[in-house]
Design a protein around this motif. Structure first.
Motif, PDB file in Angstrom:
ATOM      1  N   VAL A   1       4.803 -29.651 -12.662  1.00  0.00           N
ATOM      2  CA  VAL A   1       4.804 -31.031 -12.176  1.00  0.00           C
ATOM      3  C   VAL A   1       6.214 -31.586 -12.304  1.00  0.00           C
ATOM      4  CG1 VAL A   1       3.869 -33.351 -12.527  1.00  0.00           C
ATOM      5  CG2 VAL A   1       2.413 -31.336 -12.925  1.00  0.00           C
ATOM      6  N   ALA A   2       6.694 -32.246 -11.263  1.00  0.00           N
ATOM      7  CA  ALA A   2       8.046 -32.809 -11.269  1.00  0.00           C
ATOM      8  C   ALA A   2       8.025 -34.306 -10.985  1.00  0.00           C
ATOM      9  CB  ALA A   2       8.919 -32.107 -10.233  1.00  0.00           C
ATOM     10  N   ILE A   3       8.945 -35.008 -11.618  1.00  0.00           N
ATOM     11  CA  ILE A   3       9.248 -36.401 -11.285  1.00  0.00           C
ATOM     12  C   ILE A   3      10.647 -36.410 -10.680  1.00  0.00           C
ATOM     13  CG2 ILE A   3       9.685 -38.716 -12.182  1.00  0.00           C
ATOM     14  CD1 ILE A   3       7.735 -38.106 -14.448  1.00  0.00           C
ATOM     15  N   VAL A   4      10.787 -37.022  -9.517  1.00  0.00           N
ATOM     16  CA  VAL A   4      12.098 -37.136  -8.865  1.00  0.00           C
ATOM     17  C   VAL A   4      12.440 -38.611  -8.745  1.00  0.00           C
ATOM     18  CG1 VAL A   4      13.502 -36.576  -6.857  1.00  0.00           C
ATOM     19  CG2 VAL A   4      11.667 -35.017  -7.564  1.00  0.00           C
ATOM     20  N   THR A   5      13.397 -39.083  -9.555  1.00  0.00           N
ATOM     21  CA  THR A   5      13.824 -40.474  -9.417  1.00  0.00           C
ATOM     22  C   THR A   5      14.692 -40.598  -8.170  1.00  0.00           C
ATOM     23  OG1 THR A   5      15.906 -40.342 -10.669  1.00  0.00           O
ATOM     24  CG2 THR A   5      13.863 -40.657 -11.937  1.00  0.00           C
ATOM     25  N   GLY A   6      14.577 -41.731  -7.506  1.00  0.00           N
ATOM     26  CA  GLY A   6      15.289 -41.880  -6.243  1.00  0.00           C
ATOM     27  C   GLY A   6      14.807 -40.888  -5.211  1.00  0.00           C
ATOM     28  N   GLY A   7      13.530 -40.538  -5.289  1.00  0.00           N
ATOM     29  CA  GLY A   7      13.000 -39.459  -4.469  1.00  0.00           C
ATOM     30  C   GLY A   7      12.636 -39.840  -3.050  1.00  0.00           C
ATOM     31  N   SER A  11      12.557 -33.687  -3.333  1.00  0.00           N
ATOM     32  CA  SER A  11      11.104 -33.841  -3.439  1.00  0.00           C
ATOM     33  C   SER A  11      10.384 -32.845  -2.539  1.00  0.00           C
ATOM     34  CB  SER A  11      10.693 -35.268  -3.072  1.00  0.00           C
ATOM     35  OG  SER A  11      11.226 -36.211  -3.976  1.00  0.00           O
ATOM     36  N   GLU A  12      10.832 -32.735  -1.298  1.00  0.00           N
ATOM     37  CA  GLU A  12      10.174 -31.850  -0.343  1.00  0.00           C
ATOM     38  C   GLU A  12      10.390 -30.378  -0.701  1.00  0.00           C
ATOM     39  OE1 GLU A  12      11.425 -33.075   3.552  1.00  0.00           O
ATOM     40  OE2 GLU A  12      10.164 -34.877   3.504  1.00  0.00           O
ATOM     41  N   ARG A  13      11.569 -30.034  -1.213  1.00  0.00           N
ATOM     42  CA  ARG A  13      11.820 -28.641  -1.589  1.00  0.00           C
ATOM     43  C   ARG A  13      10.967 -28.245  -2.792  1.00  0.00           C
ATOM     44  NH1 ARG A  13      15.391 -24.220  -1.203  1.00  0.00           N
ATOM     45  NH2 ARG A  13      14.418 -22.646  -2.518  1.00  0.00           N
ATOM     46  N   LEU A  14      10.890 -29.097  -3.808  1.00  0.00           N
ATOM     47  CA  LEU A  14      10.078 -28.760  -4.970  1.00  0.00           C
ATOM     48  C   LEU A  14       8.603 -28.636  -4.587  1.00  0.00           C
ATOM     49  CD1 LEU A  14      11.683 -30.935  -7.800  1.00  0.00           C
ATOM     50  CD2 LEU A  14      12.091 -28.527  -7.251  1.00  0.00           C
ATOM     51  N   ALA A  15       8.145 -29.509  -3.705  1.00  0.00           N
ATOM     52  CA  ALA A  15       6.761 -29.412  -3.240  1.00  0.00           C
ATOM     53  C   ALA A  15       6.541 -28.108  -2.484  1.00  0.00           C
ATOM     54  CB  ALA A  15       6.421 -30.598  -2.356  1.00  0.00           C
ATOM     55  N   ALA A  16       7.525 -27.696  -1.677  1.00  0.00           N
ATOM     56  CA  ALA A  16       7.418 -26.424  -0.957  1.00  0.00           C
ATOM     57  C   ALA A  16       7.399 -25.243  -1.924  1.00  0.00           C
ATOM     58  CB  ALA A  16       8.581 -26.277   0.023  1.00  0.00           C
ATOM     59  N   ASP A  17       7.986 -25.426  -3.110  1.00  0.00           N
ATOM     60  CA  ASP A  17       7.955 -24.392  -4.148  1.00  0.00           C
ATOM     61  C   ASP A  17       6.612 -24.353  -4.875  1.00  0.00           C
ATOM     62  OD1 ASP A  17      10.588 -23.746  -3.584  1.00  0.00           O
ATOM     63  OD2 ASP A  17      11.413 -24.918  -5.243  1.00  0.00           O
ATOM     64  N   VAL A  48       4.622 -33.291  -7.134  1.00  0.00           N
ATOM     65  CA  VAL A  48       5.790 -34.172  -7.214  1.00  0.00           C
ATOM     66  C   VAL A  48       5.384 -35.638  -7.279  1.00  0.00           C
ATOM     67  CG1 VAL A  48       7.953 -34.861  -6.106  1.00  0.00           C
ATOM     68  CG2 VAL A  48       7.159 -32.502  -5.894  1.00  0.00           C
ATOM     69  N   LEU A  49       5.960 -36.342  -8.258  1.00  0.00           N
ATOM     70  CA  LEU A  49       5.884 -37.798  -8.303  1.00  0.00           C
ATOM     71  C   LEU A  49       7.180 -38.329  -7.715  1.00  0.00           C
ATOM     72  CD1 LEU A  49       4.616 -40.494  -9.115  1.00  0.00           C
ATOM     73  CD2 LEU A  49       5.602 -40.188 -11.393  1.00  0.00           C
ATOM     74  N   VAL A  68       7.650 -39.878   2.430  1.00  0.00           N
ATOM     75  CA  VAL A  68       7.907 -38.592   1.772  1.00  0.00           C
ATOM     76  C   VAL A  68       6.588 -37.977   1.299  1.00  0.00           C
ATOM     77  CG1 VAL A  68       9.095 -37.417  -0.109  1.00  0.00           C
ATOM     78  CG2 VAL A  68      10.208 -39.318   1.057  1.00  0.00           C
ATOM     79  N   VAL A  69       5.749 -38.786   0.696  1.00  0.00           N
ATOM     80  CA  VAL A  69       4.454 -38.290   0.229  1.00  0.00           C
ATOM     81  C   VAL A  69       3.636 -37.753   1.395  1.00  0.00           C
ATOM     82  CG1 VAL A  69       2.241 -38.985  -0.777  1.00  0.00           C
ATOM     83  CG2 VAL A  69       4.386 -39.737  -1.831  1.00  0.00           C
TER      84      VAL A  69
END
Length: 242
Positions: free
Chosen positions: A5-11, A20-26, A30-31, A44-45
């Protein structure tokens, strides 16, 4: 999907959206966090979920500890924990030092330095074993470009915070690194710059182009996942600018 699970500030924009999109693709949940209007974060969501990923959005001021801790609460409630925190939130206001508004100085320090400190402080208290904290520095720290003095001072502080914090979480299997992008084609970088300035900066890298947000996101993906032996580093992602 993974259980990370990742949090991306300024995402919600620029590099943050690409991250955000790359981590989700991994396969990481993502928050996506934002500080202003919610529409870009919602976009983005939607992009992530339409592609089969998992994401939610939440608002927070990264300089306020209560709001940052609330983000971790959301991530834990939605996804079960937090493994990666990526600190892309930042602002840049350029001026020769002699003419720089102290209000601009304070605004940059509040987001870029205090925000990094607050997010890092909360993250290392709640990241799970195997976690990764990724701050954002800048390649201009070592380039000494006119008008960047205040911005560079803040990013140099991020470098110091990152290196020291990596030592302070000894024994917890948590990595702490920073990514230092070079000139990257985002609104933050391009805003107010004449075409000839942008072209000059694009020519500085041996690859003779500006970076793209996806280039930076690729480095974040590496540090967020497989790079368990990269720790306490500032990783320059700038196409070879020296």
């Amino acid at each position: 999907m993974t259980d990370r699970v990742a949090i991306v500030t300024g995402g919600s924009g620029g590099i943050g959206r690409a991250v955000s999109e790359r981590l989700a693709a991994d396969g990481i949940s993502v928050l996506v966090t934002f500080s202003g209007g919610s529409q870009r974060a919602d976009d983005v969501v939607t992009a992530i979920t339409d592609a089969g990923g998992r994401a939610v959005a939440a608002r927070a001021d990264v300089a306020e500890p209560a709001e940052v801790n609330a983000l971790l609460d959301v991530a834990e409630a939605e996804f079960g924990g937090v493994d990666v925190v990526v600190n892309t939130a930042g602002i840049m206001r350029l001026s020769p030092l002699a003419q720089l508004s102290l209000d601009d100085l304070d605004a940059m320090y509040r987001v870029n330095v205090r925000g990094t400190f607050v997010v890092s402080q909360a993250a290392v208290q709640r990241l799970r074993s195997g976690g990764a904290l990724i701050n954002f520095s800048s390649s201009v720290v070592k380039l000494a470009l006119p008008t960047y003095s205040a911005y560079v001072a803040g990013k140099a502080a991020v470098d110091g915070i990152t290196r020291i914090l990596a030592q302070e979480v000894r024994g917890r299997d948590i990595t702490v690194n920073a990514v230092a992008p070079g000139p990257t084609a985002t609104p933050l970088f391009l805003d107010g710059k004449p075409t000839e300035v942008v072209e000059h900066l694009a020519a500085q890298a041996p690859l003779e182009r500006l970076g793209e947000p996806k280039d930076i996101a690729e480095a974040v993906s590496f540090l967020a996942g497989p790079a368990r032996w990269v720790n306490g580093q500032v990783v320059y992602v700038n196409g070879g600018i020296v």
